[in-house]
Design an enzyme around this catalytic site. Sequence first.
Site, PDB file in Angstrom:
ATOM      1  N   ASP A   1       0.849  -1.191   0.000  1.00  0.00           N
ATOM      2  CA  ASP A   1       0.000   0.000   0.000  1.00  0.00           C
ATOM      3  C   ASP A   1       0.891   1.251   0.000  1.00  0.00           C
ATOM      4  OD1 ASP A   1      -2.445   1.447   0.438  1.00  0.00           O
ATOM      5  OD2 ASP A   1      -2.006   1.513   2.597  1.00  0.00           O
TER       6      ASP A   1
ATOM      7  N   GLY B   1     -10.796   4.701   4.072  1.00  0.00           N
ATOM      8  CA  GLY B   1     -12.102   4.093   4.362  1.00  0.00           C
ATOM      9  C   GLY B   1     -12.582   4.285   5.792  1.00  0.00           C
TER      10      GLY B   1
HETATM   11  O1  G3H Z   1      -3.987   3.214   2.365  1.00  0.00           O
HETATM   12  C1  G3H Z   1      -4.605   3.027   3.441  1.00  0.00           C
HETATM   13  C2  G3H Z   1      -5.910   3.597   3.646  1.00  0.00           C
HETATM   14  O2  G3H Z   1      -6.238   4.513   2.702  1.00  0.00           O
HETATM   15  C3  G3H Z   1      -6.391   3.720   5.028  1.00  0.00           C
HETATM   16  O3  G3H Z   1      -7.100   4.893   5.346  1.00  0.00           O
HETATM   17  O4  G3H Z   1      -6.611   4.972   7.776  1.00  0.00           O
HETATM   18  O5  G3H Z   1      -8.401   6.371   6.782  1.00  0.00           O
HETATM   19  O6  G3H Z   1      -8.687   3.922   6.959  1.00  0.00           O
HETATM   20  P1  G3H Z   1      -7.743   5.055   6.787  1.00  0.00           P
HETATM   21 ZN    ZN Z   2      -4.317   5.098   1.447  1.00  0.00          ZN
END
Ligand code: G3H
Ligand code: ZN
Length: 284
Positions: free
Chosen positions: A81, A210
């Site tokens: 990621d 999210g």
């Molecule tokens: O790449 C990881 C996500 O976009 C997580 O985002 O920490 O707001 O759930 P978040």
């Molecule tokens: Zn992210």
Amino acid sequence: MLVKTKELYQKAQKEGYAVGAFNVSTLEAIKAIIKAAVRLRAPVVIETSEKEMGFLEPALVFDIVKELGEKISIPIGLHLDHGKSLERVKEAIQAGYTSVHIDGSTLAYDDNVKITKAVVEFAQTKGITVEGELGKIVGSSEKHQETITISQDFLTDPEEAKRFVAETGLDILAVSLGNIHGVYASEPKLDFERLAQLQKLGLPMSLHGGSGIPADQIKRAINLGITKVNVNTELRLAYTETLRTELAAHPDEIVPYEFLPEEIEAIEDVVEQKIKLFGSECRA
Ligand code: G3H
Ligand code: ZN
């Protein structure tokens, strides 16, 4: 079993749901995600950011996910990621990751195209799925106290996205619609008109940040073509808040396997809620 994430996204796109992509930095989180996925028969993506991967060691993440995944029939993707360089992407792929995100969103457009294309050329010969990003998604996966305003310039431009997809050959596009990383004092408001334009590209799209997006907006985004939703902060909060409560309630406890099941369960509950919200239950 460990699978290529592209097939997960294509199925999700065809059937109108989204795959949950959950960040991990502990063994407890990996166990919790797999337990929830098995219980709900849901495909899932387990992902690590560069820092999470550095902490856990990429080969170790792969071995754990592969070992636990081999015992079950649920498809699991293992994803890097927000990879920022070709070196980190290669490190993940060499360790066995089935999917990578190259995040060139802080670069100028031409440089973003260049690095994304280089990753596509390297990864696709090995059958690895590539996620690219256009537009800026601000913030980090933490609990923030302030309200955030997002500049219109940060949002993904549909015309530019069309060019970006054609010029890079990526498999899935991370879009900026007003979504932010982390949980803030005020709720994000997604730009659905923009998403409807982006949906015309016909490509799987991912929604980052999210955590903290209201359920009705998540559902609407999935109806408009979001096929992967990333969640990190809510899992971190579930883990750390439960750990703090447990240790405060049992200040003399020193045996990790006596209190860690509670943290696993707390993460599992969040993953379960998200799987149900994303519509990926019983899709494995
Ligand atoms: O790449 C990881 C996500 O976009 C997580 O985002 O920490 O707001 O759930 P978040
Ligand atoms: Zn992210």
